[in-house]
Design an enzyme around this catalytic site. Structure first.
Site, PDB file in Angstrom:
ATOM      1  N   ALA A 258      -6.816 -12.763  -5.341  1.00 24.16           N
ATOM      2  CA  ALA A 258      -6.986 -13.090  -6.753  1.00 24.16           C
ATOM      3  C   ALA A 258      -7.771 -12.071  -7.564  1.00 24.16           C
ATOM      4  O   ALA A 258      -7.520 -11.902  -8.759  1.00 24.16           O
ATOM      5  CB  ALA A 258      -7.651 -14.454  -6.888  1.00 24.16           C
ATOM      6  N   LYS A 263      -4.520 -12.515 -13.377  1.00 22.23           N
ATOM      7  CA  LYS A 263      -3.307 -13.324 -13.216  1.00 22.23           C
ATOM      8  C   LYS A 263      -3.654 -14.796 -13.009  1.00 22.23           C
ATOM      9  O   LYS A 263      -2.948 -15.686 -13.491  1.00 22.23           O
ATOM     10  CB  LYS A 263      -2.463 -12.774 -12.063  1.00 22.23           C
ATOM     11  CG  LYS A 263      -1.968 -11.346 -12.312  1.00 22.23           C
ATOM     12  CD  LYS A 263      -1.158 -10.821 -11.135  1.00 22.23           C
ATOM     13  CE  LYS A 263      -0.705  -9.383 -11.371  1.00 22.23           C
ATOM     14  NZ  LYS A 263      -1.855  -8.442 -11.402  1.00 22.23           N
ATOM     15  N   CYS A 377       1.110  -3.220  -7.523  1.00 24.46           N
ATOM     16  CA  CYS A 377       1.050  -2.274  -8.646  1.00 24.46           C
ATOM     17  C   CYS A 377       1.395  -0.885  -8.113  1.00 24.46           C
ATOM     18  O   CYS A 377       0.579   0.040  -8.168  1.00 24.46           O
ATOM     19  CB  CYS A 377      -0.304  -2.309  -9.336  1.00 24.46           C
ATOM     20  SG  CYS A 377      -1.722  -2.106  -8.243  1.00 24.46           S
TER      21      CYS A 377
END
Length: 439
Positions: A258, A263, A377
């Site tokens: 997380a 997000k 990413c």
């Protein structure tokens, strides 16, 4: 440039050189900046980021102008000054040559007084022979593209038609995109607030606002109150993808890696969900908690390795799992320009193994009919499509299917429509998303 601001530039160069030396020794720029005095931090961040984007060229120039490497502190100062003397693609330079040379020499007096004449001679020679020296190094791969050779080759293999554009995009400063808290305001209304505050911006997504001129977050109206956060356009795709897969109010959702929490927060801004935010790093998990508090949101936080489900999972299945897996960060290198110099070629295999282990461990925690959103990413295929292709072939994933809404690889290029909302004039970071449905 007036002499009244020359001394601060020398101080900034001194601190920038420290940061460059630390990155070359394996430390991240983010960690180094935490040690910089607050009043110098924004300037050092700007200069050090610029140096990182030109470091390959600067290194090649240093080797030509001073074949025998000076001590690391002096070399870091030289690299910083040379990088800032290199004209940008549009022909501009951050500082006038004479100003930068003068201030670099002043910085040298503090870094290593005995090297002052050496630094002065090298920089003045480059100023005299700039065109000749740049032409001499431009054919070297690292100097031409300002990425390690293995990185250049990987991008070329993965994206043979776009590799030059991708490398160039990595050297562009990133746009500052904000995510408006849908529980408190809307993107159009926030644009009006920014305008009243003297800042120009525009709506670039359902909850996204592009700030034309970057600003410290503390100067953004309503930031402290939780009206807005900073989050790239590509990262803002995660929450709508999961919610568009049919999640209902009260659904159990796991955000498995997380931190730093963007997000997680976006999911809770858009829907009433029972979210568990999990991360292996306690300090980074504390940042998640701080972000949720600022945004007036709540989630259950747990510190654990997501792969070790026996240590944290209560055996109650989740309706959705968001796995934003550890990766090379090759898609956000324009935002973190030191990453390219910190990564090594063999890091990719280790990261890919971790991603596969996370997928295999978390898939059993998902309820039948639930969805798992895998995200990295990264623009490297081994951390994207190749990873998911391999997962779908494993016996444990029998019957799993990719949803039609799966974006796949999002490249940080203007002509990559998948990486833009319909009206967005800015391009998001490089990302990969795969939305997988459990039978």
């Amino acid at each position: 440039m007036s002499s009244s601001i020359a001394p601060p530039l020398a101080r900034l160069l001194e601190r920038t050189a420290d940061a460059v030396a630390a990155v070359r020794a394996g430390r991240s720029l983010t960690a180094v900046l935490d040690t910089v005095p607050a009043d110098l931090r924004p300037g050092v961040l700007a200069l050090a980021s610029d140096v990182m984007r030109q470091l390959g060229t600067a290194q090649a120039l240093r080797e030509r102008l001073a074949p025998r490497a000076p001590p690391p502190p002096v070399e870091a100062l030289l690299l910083s000054a040379l990088a800032l003397l290199v004209p940008r693609d549009d022909g501009t330079q951050p500082y006038a040559e004479h100003t930068l040379v003068d201030q670099a020499v002043q910085a040298a007096r503090h870094v290593a007084p005995a090297s002052t004449g050496f630094v002065n001679a090298v920089l003045r020679r480059f100023a005299r022979e700039r065109i000749e020296q740049l032409q001499a190094v431009r054919h070297h791969g690292v100097a031409a593209y300002n990425h390690p050779l293995w990185w250049i080759e990987r991008v070329r293999q993965d994206w043979p038609a776009q590799w030059r554009e991708l490398l160039a995009a990595s050297n562009a400063p990133p746009p500052m995109v904000l995510r408006v808290n849908a529980r408190r305001t809307s993107a159009p209304d926030y644009v009006k607030r920014l305008e009243a505050n003297g800042r120009t911006s525009q709506v670039v997504g359902p909850h996204a606002v592009w700030l034309h001129n970057p600003s410290p977050v503390t100067q953004l109206p309503g930031f402290a109150e939780g009206d807005v956060s900073v989050q790239d356009l590509s990262a803002q795709r995660a929450a709508p993808l999961l919610l568009g897969a049919g999640l209902r109010a009260g659904a159990r959702v796991l955000d498995a890696c997380a931190a730093p929490g963007g997000k997680t927060a976006h999911l809770l801004e858009l829907a009433d969900l029972d979210v568990t935010a999990l991360d292996v790093d306690a300090a980074r998990l504390q940042r998640v908690q701080q972000g949720l508090q600022r945004l007036h949101l709540r989630a259950q936080l747990q510190c654990a390795d997501a792969r070790l489900t026996g240590t944290w999972w209560d055996r109650q299945p989740f309706d959705a799992v968001l796995l934003d897996a550890p990766c090379s960060a090759s898609g956000i290198v324009r935002r973190h320009p030191d990453v390219r110099w910190l990564r090594r070629a063999d890091d990719l295999a280790a990261l890919a193994r971790t991603q596969a282990e996370l997928l295999d461990a978390l898939w059993p925690t998902l309820a039948p009919g639930g969805v798992l959103l895998f995200a990295t990413c990264s623009i490297f295929r081994v951390e994207g499509q190749q990873q998911i292709d391999a997962f779908l072939q494993r016996p444990g994933a029998q019957g799993a299917r990719l949803e039609a809404a799966t974006p796949g690889h999002l490249l940080p290029l203007p002509d990559n429509d998948r990486n833009r909302f319909a009206t967005a004039p800015v391009v998001g970071d490089g990302f990969f998303y795969a939305l997988i449905r459990k039978p």
